[in-house]
Design an enzyme around this catalytic site. Structure first.
Site, PDB file in Angstrom:
ATOM      1  CG  ASP A  55      -2.338   0.546   0.925  1.00 33.95           C
ATOM      2  OD1 ASP A  55      -2.086   1.849   0.617  1.00 33.95           O
ATOM      3  OD2 ASP A  55      -3.321  -0.109   1.043  1.00 33.95           O
ATOM      4  CG  HIS A  87      -5.237   3.843   1.029  1.00 37.63           C
ATOM      5  ND1 HIS A  87      -5.029   2.627   0.695  1.00 37.63           N
ATOM      6  CD2 HIS A  87      -6.358   3.975   0.940  1.00 37.63           C
ATOM      7  CE1 HIS A  87      -6.149   1.946   0.342  1.00 37.63           C
ATOM      8  NE2 HIS A  87      -6.999   2.732   0.221  1.00 37.63           N
ATOM      9  CB  SER A 112      -9.071   0.484   0.521  1.00 38.46           C
ATOM     10  OG  SER A 112      -8.776   0.596  -0.729  1.00 38.46           O
TER      11      SER A 112
END
Length: 834
Positions: free
Chosen positions: A156, A209, A510
């Protein structure tokens, strides 16, 4: 769609004008053909990165030995996870590499959009706790199963390992014990000035994120993740902003394998992809090596069926869909006239709201041609969403001297948006119910005000427990059933970098994928002998069905090709006494009955009697980008329908599915098959099928495309090309032919072929076939096949004269020897000069 966190997806503005005004078309990242040539005298370096897939038994050394004289540089040998290499070369060299006997395919290194930067927030709130109660991970913690001793790799934006909930440090002895930065903070694969990775050893997260994803997997502090005692590997493949590439993702997969990760999570992907794309193949290789790989299914639910992403569509990967949490935390505005707080979202590119707004006045729908329904001068304009853009509504309110703009939803729940440029007054978005309450107050002259104090409030999600509106539909383009499973992904509160406020609520697949990665870690701690197939089977068999949220009163189940077997249930997966395999079956196309086999295997200590039952799921019909829905029960029979299963025994069950004659042709339908024991928990598998001839789906049909167009430039920010219609008798220079064929793909295709034919001599020039292409993402998005690319790939093959371009596509799963399985387009003639 940023990073598989669901945010409003901007639509490409279409200017399909005639004459010399520009046309804008999205250049889809397709192998070799698209958007790689400099245009109209540009000086861009044509070198690009390509993924060269090698034939079985071939390796990088053999490639270099047989490609003498070709000017390319090997960047990375992926032999551990994929039989191929990445190279840097110009398009012409890539074409020549593809002609070598030991080369299977040359793929373009495609961009993967980066996650949106998260915003500041307040203290932790209960949304993650709600989610781990939904999946019953919290009950596993009560048993002492917390993921201890299990390694989970997060591919990520990196992880903020300084976050106290994630251990506070990096390296040996820390929770984030493994990892690296493959790209550097400034990397953006879609920006020529920053597209070269600058790796280092520190996977610190500057995007946010990855930290949010890691918190869902295993935070342990003010919030608690699914597996709060796992050890992390942080593999940073995104910079602070922008996109990454397939090459980088595959390097991270390789590193995760070498570091001994037990589970790998990828909350990223490329939409509309095939299972044969290199990232999906590499992820499948990790599974074969004993690593459980979990990936987001994608956020293109609005794009309809066949919208899943790679690597989530990989055949061995667990592809995960999303349901909404019952509630989501939002910034709060207090309404004294209601004596309560309401949730809001700021509309992008407008100022933050002030401490207290001016009184609200009902303004109406506020599109350009609408009459004003109130005097908003010096006041806040209350507007309902719909019929025109936020930009248009905002402009109307500003033109009438509104001091702020409040837009409420015209459908259930919260929403977000953008499109306003350099806004001068605040604009916020409210739910439908809160907006209607404010309108009622305004209609009786109370003129409510909103007070902003920096607090937050929980807002009910209209699809709580239902499939999130953004979650992508399967099946895969080869009709394989996807997704496999579902987990909460809408409105999940989790960790973000300390500098960004420490906690934030985000939505997207996600957020659902790491729930399943954490659940896999719990199963591995409980039984370290489990293999990836066992983990997927247990989680899928025990998952609980999701009701169809568009009309829950009907009691229909959400489509199998949107939920898989349903929402994971960790406790039932831990306690499973049998397994039903495979968990997802593709029954193919046609209207005749289809048969397949399931194996039921006992892990119990007692004899159990099982009964097989079936329930259909909602079918999707109509245009694949805007599916309609249909409820029709297939006829399903089992042989045997009941059976006694002894400890350790495996029984084979033959299932026959006859699609309902009431289903329209072109439907994707499915159902749940449940094996119910006389004691203990039931086991579930699902199937999906296509009603009618899959090869009948049109590919090249579109009112505006295919067509020829002249290239007039490229946007430096979006990198999309601008095109215009051809002028009468316009000619193009062989040296710099700014000409393109704009082609719209209505469905994924197995192959695409391009050729040129001389109008005078009938001489034909062909280029190498491209395989496994994505479909066009939006209803008006075309790809540009640039003539300059074709000439670069075959120097000297075209000469001055009149030519036509031919584009042929082989339909998904088509037989290339059958002419009926191909679609063909021939362009009008165009003239090439010296």
């Amino acid at each position: 769609m940023p990073g598989f966190s669901a945010h409003p997806r901007p639509r490409t503005e279409r200017r399909l004008h005639r004459g010399t005004r520009p046309i804008i078309a999205a250049a889809i990242a397709l192998p070799l053909l698209v958007g790689s040539a400099p245009v109209s005298g540009a000086d861009a370096d044509p070198a690009q990165v390509w993924l060269v897939e090698l034939a079985p038994g071939a390796n990088a050394a053999a490639l270099e030995a047989t490609s003498l004289g070709l000017d390319y540089t090997v960047r990375h040998d992926f032999s551990r996870v994929w039989n191929g290499v990445s190279v840097e070369a110009d398009p012409a060299t890539a074409r020549r590499l593809e002609r070598l006997e030991l080369v299977e395919e040359v793929w373009s290194d495609r961009f993967v959009m980066g996650p949106a930067r998260v915003s500041e927030s307040s203290d932790p709130q209960p949304e993650l706790a709600q989610a781990i109660q939904t999946t019953r991970a919290a009950d596993a913690h009560a048993r002492g199963i917390t993921g201890e001793g299990v390694k989970v790799g997060v591919i990520d934006t990196g992880i903020d390992y300084t976050h106290p909930d994630l251990g506070g440090c990096f390296g040996s002895g820390c929770r984030v014990a493994y990892g690296t930065d493959f790209v550097g903070d400034d990397f953006d694969s879609d920006d020529p000035e920053h597209d070269e990775p600058v790796p280092d050893a520190d996977p610190a997260d500057c995007g946010g994120h990855g930290t949010h994803v890691a918190g869902i997997v295993g935070a342990d502090g003010k919030v608690t993740g699914v597996a709060p005692d796992v050890e992390f590997g942080a593999y940073k493949v995104f910079g602070c902003n922008g996109s990454t590439s397939s090459e980088v993702i595959m390097q991270a997969l390789e590193a995760a394998l070498e570091d001994g990760m037990d589970v790998v999570n990828l909350s990223l992907g490329q939409s509309f992809q095939w299972p044969g794309y290199p990232t999906a193949q590499a992820a499948d290789t990790l599974v074969e090596e004993g690593v459980t790989v979990v990936a987001s299914m994608g956020n293109d639910g609005e794009a309809g069926v066949f919208s899943g992403s790679a690597p989530g569509v990989g055949s061995e990967v667990i592809g995960v869909a999303s349901t909404d949490n019952p509630q989501q935390r939002m910034d709060a505005a207090f309404v004294p006239a209601l004596d309560r707080s309401i949730g809001y979202r700021s509309i992008s590119d407008t100022p933050e709201p002030s401490a207290v707004t001016d009184p609200l006045v009902w303004f109406g729908r506020a599109c350009a041609d609408d009459a004003s329904e109130g005097d908003v001068a010096g006041k806040a304009a209350l507007i309902i969403r719909g019929s025109c853009t936020f930009k248009e509504k905002y402009a109307r309110a500003i033109a009438e001297d509104a001091t702020s703009v409040v837009i409420f939803n015209d459908r259930s729940g919260p929403f977000g948006g953008g499109g306003i440029e350099d806004g001068t007054v605040p604009a916020i978005a409210l739910t439908d119910t809160d907006g209607e309450d404010l309108r009622d107050l305004a209609s009786i002259g109370k003129a409510p005000v909103l007070e902003f104090s920096g607090e937050t409030v929980l807002v009910d999600m209209p699809r709580g427990g239902f499939a999130s509106s953004f979650t992508a539909y399967g099946p895969s383009p080869d009709l394989a059933l996807k997704p496999d499973l579902t987990a909460p992904g809408g409105g999940i509160w989790s960790t973000v970098p300390v500098a960004d406020g420490s906690y934030e609520s985000l939505s997207g697949t996600s957020m659902s994928s790491p729930h399943v990665a954490g659940a896999a870690a719990l199963l591995i701690e409980d039984d370290p002998m489990l293999q990836p197939r066992d983990i997927r089977t247990r989680l899928a068999n025990s998952a609980k069905p999701v009701l169809w949220g568009d009309n829950p009163d009907l009691g229909e189940l959400e489509a199998a090709h949107r939920q898989g077997t349903g929402v994971i249930d960790v406790i039932d997966a831990l306690d499973a006494k049998a397994c039903l395999y495979p968990t997802g079956v593709n029954t193919g196309d046609g209207s005749a009955p289809r048969a397949f086999e399931l194996q039921l295997t006992s892990r119990d200590t007692a004899v159990r009697t099982y009964e097989l039952t079936h329930k259909s799921t909602i079918a999707t019909t109509g245009d694949e980008r805007d599916p309609g829905f249909h409820a029709a029960e297939p006829k399903v029979t089992f042989e045997p329908k009941t059976l006694d299963l002894h400890p350790g025994q495996t029984a084979t069950i033959e299932v026959t599915v006859e699609p309902s004659a009431d289903l329209p042709l072109g439907s994707v339908y499915g159902g749940r098959i449940t094996a119910r024991p006389d004691a203990g928990e039931s086991l579930t598998a699902v199937y999906s099928g296509y009603q009618g001839d899959y090869l009948a789906i049109p590919v090249l049909e579109h009112p505006e495309f295919p067509r020829l167009a002249a290239i007039v430039g490229q946007d430096p920010e979006t990198h999309q090309y601008d095109y215009r219609d051809l002028e009468e008798s316009e000619t193009f220079s062989l040296e710099d032919p700014a000409l393109a064929a704009l082609v719209y793909l209505g469905h994924q295709v197995s192959a695409l072929e391009v050729s040129a034919e001389n109008a005078d001599t009938a001489e034909t020039v062909t280029w190498e076939r491209q395989q496994y292409l994505q479909r066009s993402p939006g209803p008006d998005d075309a790809m540009g096949i640039h003539l300059a690319d074709l000439i670069a790939a075959r120097p000297g093959a075209l000469e001055p004269g009149d030519w036509t371009l031919h584009v042929k596509v082989l339909k998904a799963l088509g037989d290339e020897s059958n002419p009926a399985h191909w679609e063909h387009w021939q362009s009008p003639a165009f003239t090439l000069t010296e």
